[in-house]
Design a protein around this motif. Structure first.
Motif, PDB file in Angstrom:
ATOM      1  N   ARG A  65      14.568  -1.507  10.429  1.00  0.00           N
ATOM      2  CA  ARG A  65      13.825  -1.194   9.203  1.00  0.00           C
ATOM      3  C   ARG A  65      12.347  -0.994   9.513  1.00  0.00           C
ATOM      4  NH1 ARG A  65      15.606  -6.201   5.618  1.00  0.00           N
ATOM      5  NH2 ARG A  65      15.544  -7.198   7.665  1.00  0.00           N
ATOM      6  N   THR A  67       8.349  -1.168   7.650  1.00  0.00           N
ATOM      7  CA  THR A  67       7.498  -1.497   6.511  1.00  0.00           C
ATOM      8  C   THR A  67       6.038  -1.335   6.897  1.00  0.00           C
ATOM      9  OG1 THR A  67       6.796  -3.260   5.006  1.00  0.00           O
ATOM     10  CG2 THR A  67       7.681  -3.954   7.121  1.00  0.00           C
ATOM     11  N   ILE A 104       8.408  -5.630   2.382  1.00  0.00           N
ATOM     12  CA  ILE A 104       9.476  -4.796   1.824  1.00  0.00           C
ATOM     13  C   ILE A 104       9.544  -3.512   2.633  1.00  0.00           C
ATOM     14  CG2 ILE A 104      10.348  -3.566  -0.197  1.00  0.00           C
ATOM     15  CD1 ILE A 104      10.400  -6.536  -0.580  1.00  0.00           C
ATOM     16  N   SER A 105      10.728  -3.205   3.146  1.00  0.00           N
ATOM     17  CA  SER A 105      10.864  -2.014   3.981  1.00  0.00           C
ATOM     18  C   SER A 105      10.952  -0.759   3.122  1.00  0.00           C
ATOM     19  CB  SER A 105      12.093  -2.127   4.881  1.00  0.00           C
ATOM     20  OG  SER A 105      13.278  -2.190   4.115  1.00  0.00           O
ATOM     21  N   SER A 106      10.640   0.383   3.736  1.00  0.00           N
ATOM     22  CA  SER A 106      10.630   1.664   3.031  1.00  0.00           C
ATOM     23  C   SER A 106      12.000   2.333   3.130  1.00  0.00           C
ATOM     24  CB  SER A 106       9.549   2.564   3.627  1.00  0.00           C
ATOM     25  OG  SER A 106       9.841   2.883   4.972  1.00  0.00           O
ATOM     26  N   LEU A 107      12.106   3.507   2.514  1.00  0.00           N
ATOM     27  CA  LEU A 107      13.336   4.287   2.579  1.00  0.00           C
ATOM     28  C   LEU A 107      13.709   4.565   4.027  1.00  0.00           C
ATOM     29  CD1 LEU A 107      12.480   6.842  -0.243  1.00  0.00           C
ATOM     30  CD2 LEU A 107      14.178   5.016  -0.394  1.00  0.00           C
ATOM     31  N   VAL A 110      15.649   0.116   1.813  1.00  0.00           N
ATOM     32  CA  VAL A 110      14.689  -0.678   1.045  1.00  0.00           C
ATOM     33  C   VAL A 110      15.231  -2.097   0.893  1.00  0.00           C
ATOM     34  CG1 VAL A 110      13.450  -0.896  -1.131  1.00  0.00           C
ATOM     35  CG2 VAL A 110      13.899   1.372  -0.173  1.00  0.00           C
ATOM     36  N   SER A 111      14.541  -3.050   1.496  1.00  0.00           N
ATOM     37  CA  SER A 111      15.005  -4.440   1.469  1.00  0.00           C
ATOM     38  C   SER A 111      13.874  -5.345   1.920  1.00  0.00           C
ATOM     39  CB  SER A 111      16.231  -4.623   2.382  1.00  0.00           C
ATOM     40  OG  SER A 111      15.933  -4.207   3.705  1.00  0.00           O
TER      41      SER A 111
END
Length: 307
Positions: A65, A67, A104-107, A110-111
């Motif tokens: 991921r 972010t 928060i991670s990006s597209l 997303v999590s």
């Protein structure tokens, strides 16, 4: 270590990376003040570096991921031993760098990314290398030889491996003084080797090869010349040091952007085959204004923060 006054137009970043002992996972963490790869800092006119800060976390491997949230000055707390940006913090306790992550991670994934990363250097170096002749950009390799322990909130993202910790500081935009650079750090049987090569706008070149022993002692490395790596998916040119007659190769892709590449690379230097983290940066591409809106999709802006 962290309590640095960044001038208008300038930047500072503190960089950590690590690769698992099995080679299947990797991580990078960058704490930015005056985020050099934030379109928001560029669009702001670069007047207040503290108003464009972030702690960028990226994991590489299955389920990796990314972010990178650009935050305002209200989110920044600097102390001599720590850098906090919003919910995440990097803290030096005298022996270890401890990073507490809450992002928060990006597209497309997303999590929430939560957990702890611990970097344990074998020693802290005294090296500080000016990257331009006037000292406007400086590289500070704190810990070229280190171990990293990662414990994040996703299945499989608990590992140990070889790690690295450095910092870069500058008073001008990177693209003002450089057109292209490559950097690499490779663990060796006797410590680590680092290569920093750049093409400056004034026509001169940076051509640096340094060997570090486990005690942090640095010596000049009589390293071979640069050899090309295969271009990335974005056709970004790459090269690293390699013995004549050998060919460096990518082992693991980490970050592949239109202007920037980070990857695990295998190469042979002075007869020793090594694997480490390599980056290539095309600052002509980054200077293109058409690129900034693309990057903004991956780097959201969150101006306000309350502790």
């Amino acid at each position: 270590m962290f309590n640095l006054d960044v001038p208008p137009g300038g930047y500072a970043w503190w960089y950590v990376d690590g690769v698992s002992d099995c080679g299947t996972r990797a991580i990078s963490v960058i704490g930015f003040i005056g985020s050099v790869f934030s379109p928001w800092y560029h669009w702001s006119g670069r007047g207040n570096p503290a108003n464009n800060c972030c702690i960028n976390v990226a994991t590489y491997g299955r389920g990796g991921r990314f972010t990178m949230t650009d935050r305002g000055q209200a989110a920044l707390v600097q102390r001599s031993d720590s850098l906090q940006v919003g919910p995440s913090i990097m803290h030096w306790n005298g022996k270890e760098l401890i990073i507490e992550v809450e992002e928060i991670s990006s597209l497309p994934l997303v999590s929430r990314i939560q957990g702890q990363i611990i970097v344990t250097p074998s020693a802290i170096t005294e090296v500080e290398l000016p990257l331009t002749q006037d000292g406007a950009h400086v590289w500070r390799p704190f810990a070229p030889t280190a171990r990293i322990k990662v414990n994040l909130n996703s299945h499989g993202w608990q590992f140990e491996g070889h790690g690295y910790f450095d910092a870069n500081f500058g008073t001008r935009p990177l693209e003002e003084d450089f057109s292209y650079w490559t950097w690499g750090r490779y663990p060796t049987a006797k410590g680590a080797s680092c290569f920093y090569d750049a093409q400056r706008r004034d026509g001169t070149v940076l051509d640096t090869a340094i060997a570090f022993d486990p005690q942090g002692i640095a010596t000049h490395l009589d390293a071979p010349g640069r050899q090309p790596l295969r271009r990335t998916l974005w056709a970004l040119r790459r090269e690293t040091r390699a013995d004549p007659g050998t060919k460096p190769r990518q082992i693991k892709s980490m970050l592949d952007a239109p202007f920037y590449s980070r990857s695990v690379v295998e190469t042979t230097v002075n007869g020793e085959t090594v694997r480490g983290v390599h980056e290539a940066l095309d600052l002509d591409r980054w200077a293109n204004p058409l690129l900034k809106p693309m990057v903004a999709v991956r780097v959201p802006r969150r101006r306000n923060w309350i502790f």
